[in-house]
Motif scaffolding. Structure first.
Motif, PDB file in Angstrom:
ATOM      1  N   ALA A   1       0.982  -1.385   0.040  1.00  0.00           N
ATOM      2  CA  ALA A   1       0.112   0.008   0.220  1.00  0.00           C
ATOM      3  C   ALA A   1       0.789   1.281  -0.064  1.00  0.00           C
ATOM      4  O   ALA A   1       0.363   2.449  -0.118  1.00  0.00           O
ATOM      5  N   LEU A   2       2.273   1.043   0.016  1.00  0.00           N
ATOM      6  CA  LEU A   2       3.115   2.253   0.162  1.00  0.00           C
ATOM      7  C   LEU A   2       3.489   2.756  -1.226  1.00  0.00           C
ATOM      8  O   LEU A   2       3.732   2.114  -2.049  1.00  0.00           O
ATOM      9  N   ALA A   3       3.478   4.185  -1.343  1.00  0.00           N
ATOM     10  CA  ALA A   3       3.974   5.036  -2.591  1.00  0.00           C
ATOM     11  C   ALA A   3       5.271   5.791  -2.125  1.00  0.00           C
ATOM     12  O   ALA A   3       5.239   6.023  -1.067  1.00  0.00           O
ATOM     13  N   ARG A   4       6.134   5.728  -2.757  1.00  0.00           N
ATOM     14  CA  ARG A   4       7.393   6.545  -2.668  1.00  0.00           C
ATOM     15  C   ARG A   4       6.948   8.063  -2.800  1.00  0.00           C
ATOM     16  O   ARG A   4       6.250   8.576  -3.779  1.00  0.00           O
ATOM     17  N   VAL A   5       7.484   8.906  -1.934  1.00  0.00           N
ATOM     18  CA  VAL A   5       7.431  10.315  -1.969  1.00  0.00           C
ATOM     19  C   VAL A   5       8.567  11.072  -2.250  1.00  0.00           C
ATOM     20  O   VAL A   5       9.677  10.971  -1.661  1.00  0.00           O
ATOM     21  N   PRO A   6       8.364  11.764  -3.215  1.00  0.00           N
ATOM     22  CA  PRO A   6       9.541  12.716  -3.821  1.00  0.00           C
ATOM     23  C   PRO A   6      10.057  13.608  -2.686  1.00  0.00           C
ATOM     24  O   PRO A   6       9.237  14.255  -1.649  1.00  0.00           O
ATOM     25  N   ASP A   7      11.388  13.908  -2.370  1.00  0.00           N
ATOM     26  CA  ASP A   7      12.052  14.782  -1.562  1.00  0.00           C
ATOM     27  C   ASP A   7      11.438  16.158  -1.550  1.00  0.00           C
ATOM     28  O   ASP A   7      11.455  17.014  -0.682  1.00  0.00           O
ATOM     29  N   GLU A   8      10.914  16.635  -3.190  1.00  0.00           N
ATOM     30  CA  GLU A   8      10.511  17.855  -3.037  1.00  0.00           C
ATOM     31  C   GLU A   8       9.158  18.358  -2.541  1.00  0.00           C
ATOM     32  O   GLU A   8       8.678  19.569  -2.316  1.00  0.00           O
ATOM     33  N   LEU A   9       8.619  17.078  -1.953  1.00  0.00           N
ATOM     34  CA  LEU A   9       7.217  17.416  -1.438  1.00  0.00           C
ATOM     35  C   LEU A   9       7.298  17.432  -0.050  1.00  0.00           C
ATOM     36  O   LEU A   9       7.655  16.473   0.704  1.00  0.00           O
ATOM     37  N   SER A  10       6.630  18.374   0.772  1.00  0.00           N
ATOM     38  CA  SER A  10       6.283  18.623   2.099  1.00  0.00           C
ATOM     39  C   SER A  10       5.384  17.635   2.415  1.00  0.00           C
ATOM     40  O   SER A  10       4.384  17.173   1.666  1.00  0.00           O
ATOM     41  N   PRO A  11       5.313  17.203   3.919  1.00  0.00           N
ATOM     42  CA  PRO A  11       4.319  16.205   4.222  1.00  0.00           C
ATOM     43  C   PRO A  11       2.865  16.779   3.987  1.00  0.00           C
ATOM     44  O   PRO A  11       2.134  16.063   3.590  1.00  0.00           O
ATOM     45  N   VAL A  12       2.490  18.197   4.244  1.00  0.00           N
ATOM     46  CA  VAL A  12       1.433  18.822   3.911  1.00  0.00           C
ATOM     47  C   VAL A  12       1.182  18.953   2.549  1.00  0.00           C
ATOM     48  O   VAL A  12      -0.114  18.668   2.305  1.00  0.00           O
ATOM     49  N   ASP A  13       2.095  19.303   1.936  1.00  0.00           N
ATOM     50  CA  ASP A  13       1.683  19.508   0.412  1.00  0.00           C
ATOM     51  C   ASP A  13       1.430  18.058  -0.152  1.00  0.00           C
ATOM     52  O   ASP A  13       0.426  17.909  -0.984  1.00  0.00           O
ATOM     53  N   GLY A  14       1.962  17.024   0.210  1.00  0.00           N
ATOM     54  CA  GLY A  14       1.946  15.748  -0.095  1.00  0.00           C
ATOM     55  C   GLY A  14       0.510  15.031   0.313  1.00  0.00           C
ATOM     56  O   GLY A  14      -0.095  14.204  -0.599  1.00  0.00           O
ATOM     57  N   ALA A  15       0.195  15.238   1.496  1.00  0.00           N
ATOM     58  CA  ALA A  15      -0.965  14.404   2.086  1.00  0.00           C
ATOM     59  C   ALA A  15      -2.361  14.448   1.124  1.00  0.00           C
ATOM     60  O   ALA A  15      -2.647  13.346   0.864  1.00  0.00           O
ATOM     61  N   PRO A  16      -2.875  15.742   0.960  1.00  0.00           N
ATOM     62  CA  PRO A  16      -4.267  15.710   0.110  1.00  0.00           C
ATOM     63  C   PRO A  16      -3.936  15.080  -1.396  1.00  0.00           C
ATOM     64  O   PRO A  16      -4.910  14.856  -1.824  1.00  0.00           O
ATOM     65  N   LEU A  17      -2.531  15.155  -1.904  1.00  0.00           N
ATOM     66  CA  LEU A  17      -2.449  14.353  -3.179  1.00  0.00           C
ATOM     67  C   LEU A  17      -2.701  12.748  -3.072  1.00  0.00           C
ATOM     68  O   LEU A  17      -2.908  12.145  -4.164  1.00  0.00           O
ATOM     69  N   MET A  18      -2.886  12.296  -1.762  1.00  0.00           N
ATOM     70  CA  MET A  18      -2.861  10.873  -1.688  1.00  0.00           C
ATOM     71  C   MET A  18      -4.245  10.432  -1.704  1.00  0.00           C
ATOM     72  O   MET A  18      -4.367   9.055  -1.728  1.00  0.00           O
TER      73      MET A  18
END
Ligand SMILES: [Zn+2]
Ligand SMILES: [Zn+2]
Length: 340
Positions: free
Chosen positions: A134-151
């Motif tokens: 169930a895991l996706a890799r997260v690019p370094d450029e993306l902060s946790p707050v920026d990334g979360a809603p994209l999930m």
């Protein structure tokens, strides 16, 4: 307490959120433990909060828009190691061997379909465990707050559009400019579609254009079907709203062989069979996608600068954050952050 964590759990259907301490879980074989940094608050979390999902067991920790860091892996997990950034979305796993899985229809797994925050504890927590699949890799450029809603909001709009059949240069309309729609317009524009934003009121036009739309239709003042027809008819309309009548009102704007892609969970909508027949038009639904789709979403978002606009709350204010999301007034997604 080094071996304890705080989670926001729901004790039963319709019960309030409570922040409780629990032992930090060990990941079972095939699972991974994640230290959560941020988790989006999605409307689908109401399935957990209010008990609308059949068979859900309590207490349950909601949350399926998770960004964190792997900090322990269970036996047999070879593709992840501690220290790697990871995201977890709605699709929490599937059996891999039922007939639907064997046909690649993982979302329709009949044996072991897992939904994050429903089948197992989600990301309203300092730590969680999830199946490695169930895991996706997260690019370094993306902060946790920026990334979360994209999930969830991100992958749903991105994946619906890229599988819609529209090609660069095609007219693609996004109905609604809320949590899903404001991402949908950005993805559509950056995929090379002639992107039209449709929402209620003239005041949303600057936002639609800022997000990348070349044209805006105010559905209160104009007939969106007629306006889209003037533009040549839409190859695709992505319906992100939850109002069935708003969806019904745009279908006449589909061009020949056009597709209305529904991702807003409206109760019902009116469909004109004649319109479908005469124009060989179609209506289809789209659910979010699997972890690799999330990974593609995050990578594309970094490549093209797609970001959600967020309101951020610390975990302790989970009840307030949830109410804000449910009110429909948040601009545009609500995100919880964990201390430390
Ligand atoms: Zn969601
Ligand atoms: Zn299966």
């Amino acid at each position: 307490m080094a071996n304890k964590m705080r989670v926001a759990q729901v004790a039963g259907p319709g019960k309030p959120f409570e922040i409780v301490e629990r032992p930090i879980p060990e990941p079972p074989p095939g699972w991974v433990r994640i230290k959560v940094h941020a988790c989006g608050v999605c409307h689908s979390d109401s399935l957990t909060k209010e008990g609308y999902w059949p068979g859900i067991q309590y207490p349950r920790v909601p949350g399926h828009e998770v960004i964190g860091t792997v900090d322990a892996v269970g036996k047999g997990v070879s593709q992840w190691q501690a220290g790697q950034r990871a995201g977890v979305g709605w699709h929490g796993g599937n059996c891999g061997y039922c007939d639907n899985c064997r046909r690649g229809n993982f979302f329709a797994c009949t044996v072991d379909l897992k939904i994050t925050g429903i089948s197992f504890g989600g990301g309203y927590a300092e730590y969680m465990v999830a199946p490695a699949i169930a895991l996706a890799r997260v690019p370094d450029e993306l902060s946790p707050v920026d990334g979360a809603p994209l999930m969830c909001a991100g992958i749903t709009t991105f994946n619906a559009l890229r599988n819609s059949g529209a090609r660069p240069g095609d007219l693609v309309a996004v109905l609604g400019l809320g949590g899903l729609g404001h991402l949908g317009v950005q993805y559509a524009a950056r995929m090379g579609f002639r992107t039209v934003g449709i929402a209620r009121g003239k005041d949303k036009e600057p936002l639609a254009r800022e997000l990348g739309a070349f044209h805006y239709i105010d559905s209160q003042a104009q007939d969106p079907g007629a306006e889209l027809t003037k533009l040549g008819g839409a190859r695709v309309i992505l319906a992100t709203v939850t109002a069935g009548d708003a969806m019904s009102a745009v279908q006449a704007g589909l061009g020949p062989r056009g597709t209305l892609v529904v991702i807003g969970a409206a109760q019902s909508m009116q469909v004109s069979p004649l319109l479908l027949i005469a124009g060989m038009r179609e209506i289809k639904g789209w659910y979010s996608g699997t972890a690799i789709d999330s990974q593609d979403t995050l990578a594309f978002s970094v490549l093209k600068g797609v970001r959600s606009m967020n309101e951020v709350y610390p975990l302790e204010r989970v009840a307030e954050a949830y109410e804000r999301m449910m009110s429909g007034k948040a601009r545009f997604r609500v995100v919880l952050t964990m201390a430390g």
